[in-house]
Design a protein around this motif. Structure first.
Motif, mmCIF file in Angstrom:
data_model
loop_
_atom_site.group_PDB
_atom_site.id
_atom_site.type_symbol
_atom_site.label_atom_id
_atom_site.label_comp_id
_atom_site.label_asym_id
_atom_site.label_seq_id
_atom_site.Cartn_x
_atom_site.Cartn_y
_atom_site.Cartn_z
ATOM 1 N N CYS B 225 0.822 -1.213 0.000
ATOM 2 C CA CYS B 225 0.000 0.000 0.000
ATOM 3 C C CYS B 225 0.856 1.264 0.000
ATOM 4 C CB CYS B 225 -0.935 0.009 1.200
ATOM 5 S SG CYS B 225 -0.081 0.244 2.780
ATOM 6 N N ASN B 226 2.133 1.115 0.352
ATOM 7 C CA ASN B 226 3.086 2.230 0.333
ATOM 8 C C ASN B 226 2.828 3.291 1.407
ATOM 9 O OD1 ASN B 226 5.447 2.340 -1.049
ATOM 10 N ND2 ASN B 226 4.783 3.979 -2.431
ATOM 11 N N ARG B 238 12.023 2.713 -0.382
ATOM 12 C CA ARG B 238 11.541 1.522 0.322
ATOM 13 C C ARG B 238 11.955 1.618 1.785
ATOM 14 N NH1 ARG B 238 13.852 -0.341 -4.004
ATOM 15 N NH2 ARG B 238 15.773 -0.720 -2.865
ATOM 16 N N VAL B 239 11.266 0.888 2.642
ATOM 17 C CA VAL B 239 11.691 0.806 4.037
ATOM 18 C C VAL B 239 13.049 0.107 4.082
ATOM 19 C CG1 VAL B 239 11.211 -0.268 6.273
ATOM 20 C CG2 VAL B 239 9.358 0.775 4.972
ATOM 21 N N CYS B 250 7.545 4.239 10.670
ATOM 22 C CA CYS B 250 6.623 3.640 9.709
ATOM 23 C C CYS B 250 5.846 2.466 10.303
ATOM 24 C CB CYS B 250 7.396 3.181 8.474
ATOM 25 S SG CYS B 250 8.850 2.192 8.862
ATOM 26 N N LYS B 251 6.388 1.898 11.403
ATOM 27 C CA LYS B 251 5.735 0.715 11.967
ATOM 28 C C LYS B 251 4.271 0.982 12.301
ATOM 29 C CE LYS B 251 8.661 -0.173 15.262
ATOM 30 N NZ LYS B 251 9.316 -0.787 16.418
ATOM 31 N N GLY B 252 4.031 2.171 12.892
ATOM 32 C CA GLY B 252 2.690 2.505 13.350
ATOM 33 C C GLY B 252 1.662 2.678 12.248
ATOM 34 N N VAL B 253 2.116 3.050 11.028
ATOM 35 C CA VAL B 253 1.146 3.303 9.963
ATOM 36 C C VAL B 253 0.880 2.060 9.106
ATOM 37 C CG1 VAL B 253 1.660 5.762 9.829
ATOM 38 C CG2 VAL B 253 2.906 4.164 8.361
ATOM 39 N N ARG B 256 -0.919 -3.737 8.306
ATOM 40 C CA ARG B 256 -0.699 -5.185 8.246
ATOM 41 C C ARG B 256 0.348 -5.640 9.282
ATOM 42 N NH1 ARG B 256 -2.550 -8.088 3.808
ATOM 43 N NH2 ARG B 256 -4.224 -6.925 2.843
ATOM 44 N N CYS B 257 0.887 -4.677 10.023
ATOM 45 C CA CYS B 257 1.957 -4.972 10.993
ATOM 46 C C CYS B 257 3.106 -5.755 10.342
ATOM 47 C CB CYS B 257 1.417 -5.744 12.200
ATOM 48 S SG CYS B 257 0.229 -4.801 13.135
ATOM 49 N N ALA B 258 3.466 -5.341 9.151
ATOM 50 C CA ALA B 258 4.482 -6.081 8.401
ATOM 51 C C ALA B 258 5.894 -5.580 8.670
ATOM 52 C CB ALA B 258 4.182 -5.984 6.907
ATOM 53 N N ILE B 259 5.994 -4.416 9.352
ATOM 54 C CA ILE B 259 7.322 -3.809 9.546
ATOM 55 C C ILE B 259 7.807 -4.053 10.969
ATOM 56 C CG2 ILE B 259 8.665 -1.675 9.366
ATOM 57 C CD1 ILE B 259 6.413 -0.571 7.582
#
Lengths: 207, 264
Positions: B225-226, B238-239, B250-253, B256-259
């Motif tokens: 989703c970027n 990119r992260v 970026c974790k909070g946004v 999907r909790c992917a970071i």
């Protein structure tokens, strides 16, 4: 939340690890023999304590030298193999310089010392004390530049310690009475420095 | 908030020679032989360690006589272990800029121009940190640019030492101008110095693929989703790329909790 805690724990662990790594490497620079390793580490901790404690600093810690002070005694080996001792040169005007090969302004003003050395000959004493570089480095530098004025090694930094300065080039003109007449921190080009030091030396000789 | 705490502790640890601030002198004990990871001037009266970038330039000036194994080794070690985690957590000058950015004002959003400007720091790294010390025998970045040096070393030392005041000239004026520009723009440009100029960040950024720890994206959860890149104030594509300072904002946004942050 848990992930964040894990993350910060990891960072703390890494910070500790790196601190240990750095302390282990500390002071153990190539200048110091490995045999001194443990002792050096202890010294480091003493340093930190005195830094934090302030008042606990040892009374023997050398103070900055000011114009009008008697020049602190020191002795240092010279590039030519002999040893220089300040007190053995009392009665003469002495130009004492602190330098390093990595210091641009120091290297830049050195031709002034060579010129003064050739001009005044035995009339005055010129000594350029290197700041804690290896003797091979100093030898190579002196050889490359063809300097003939006396250059001293100070691998352990003992002379620098007697003459603390926030920076180099740091140059003192010491009078015939052993009192520091002028102190210079920093340097312009060799020609300018030649004029500055010549004036100071002549004034000290005239006293 | 944890990150701020680590940044503050780090800034204090680097500069805990408190007596130096009182009398305007530089600590020159054995610890000064150690490089700290972040940009922190050797000449700060409080500094108990050396700046890796300053040490590198100084060592390169005399590299004809002695190869700078220690400084390069430390830089590689910091890079391999942490990469730009140093920028996000262990750099006092990054902290200063982040605090300035907290001053309420209109903020400049990242855009195409800032993305292009973010390459300038690599030029600064090559020209001022490597080429100028090797060819002109002066520490180019320290001498002509570094605002951290002006702020931490130049200003306190010059204000307390009359002999140094006598040496002031055009160079000091120039460096004060750079400092004022960096400090001033930091209020509305997030970490502008780090993004566009800092050669130390540029160097650590080179390790983004190999460093031991950093931000990572779980590809199985990511829906591309970027939102992370859009939220980030650095010029990342990119992260975890070379522009990423691994701060974890970026974790909070990521819905999907992917970071996550950890061993890569």
């Amino acid at each position: 939340m848990r992930a964040e805690r894990k993350q910060s724990k990891m960072l703390v662990a890494m910070a500790l690890f790196m601190t240990m790594m750095m302390l282990a490497g500390c002071g153990n620079t190539d200048n110091k023999a490995n045999a001194e390793k443990e002792q050096t580490t202890t010294e480091v901790f003493v340093d930190v304590e005195s830094m934090l404690g302030g008042a606990e600093a040892e009374p023997s810690v050398p103070q900055e030298v000011f114009e009008g002070d008697v020049a602190p005694e020191f002795s240092a080996p010279l590039v030519n193999g002999s040893t220089f001792t300040l007190s053995e040169n009392s009665g003469k005007v002495i130009l004492l310089n602190f330098w390093a090969t990595w210091c641009g302004p120091c290297v830049g003003e050195m031709p002034a010392f060579q010129k003064l050395y050739e001009e005044y000959d035995e009339e005055i004493v010129i000594l350029a004390v290197n700041c804690m570089e290896e003797s091979e480095t100093v030898d190579q530098f002196v050889k490359d530049n063809g300097y003939t004025f006396p250059v001293a090694y100070d691998v352990e930094g003992m002379v620098s310690m007697a003459y603390p300065s926030s920076g180099i080039p740091y140059t003192l003109v010491i009078g015939t009475d052993g009192v520091v007449k002028n102190i210079y921190v920093g340097a312009a080009d060799a020609d300018t420095q030649y004029q500055v030091y010549k004036a100071a030396i002549d004034a000290a000789l005239a006293e | 908030m944890r990150r701020k705490l680590i940044q503050i502790i780090c800034a204090i640890l680097y500069n805990c020679n408190f007596t130096g601030f009182a009398d305007g002198t530089i600590y020159q004990g054995d610890l000064k032989g150690v490089c700290v990871p972040g940009l922190n001037c050797y000449s700060c009266p409080g500094a108990i360690g050396s700046c890796p970038l300053g040490s590198l330039q100084t060592a390169l000036v005399s590299s004809k006589y002695k190869f700078p194994y220690y400084v390069l080794g430390m830089l590689l070690l910091f890079g391999v272990l942490l990469g730009r985690v140093v920028c996000g957590y262990l750099c006092p000058f990054g902290l200063i800029q982040e605090l300035l950015y907290k001053i309420p004002s209109k903020k400049l959003k990242k855009n195409r121009v800032t993305k292009i400007l973010s390459y300038v720091k690599y030029i600064v790294l090559v020209v001022f940190v490597v080429v100028i010390p090797l060819t002109l025998a002066v520490p180019g970045f320290c001498k002509y640019i570094c605002p951290a040096g002006t702020l931490e070393g130049g200003v306190p030392l010059v204000s307390m030492d009359e002999r140094l005041q006598a040496l002031l000239g055009g160079l000091f004026s120039w460096k004060m101008l750079v400092l004022i520009l960096v400090i001033g723009t930091a209020i509305f440009i997030f970490r502008g110095f780090c993004r566009f100029i800092c050669p130390l960040g540029a160097f650590y950024g080179l390790f983004h693929k190999v460093s031991l720890v950093g931000m990572k994206v779980d590809e199985s959860k990511c829906n591309h989703c970027n939102a992370c890149v859009a939220h980030c104030k650095m010029d990342v594509k990119r992260v975890g790329d070379a522009e990423c300072i691994q701060c974890g904002e970026c974790k909070g946004v990521c819905n999907r909790c992917a970071i996550s942050f950890g061993k890569k």
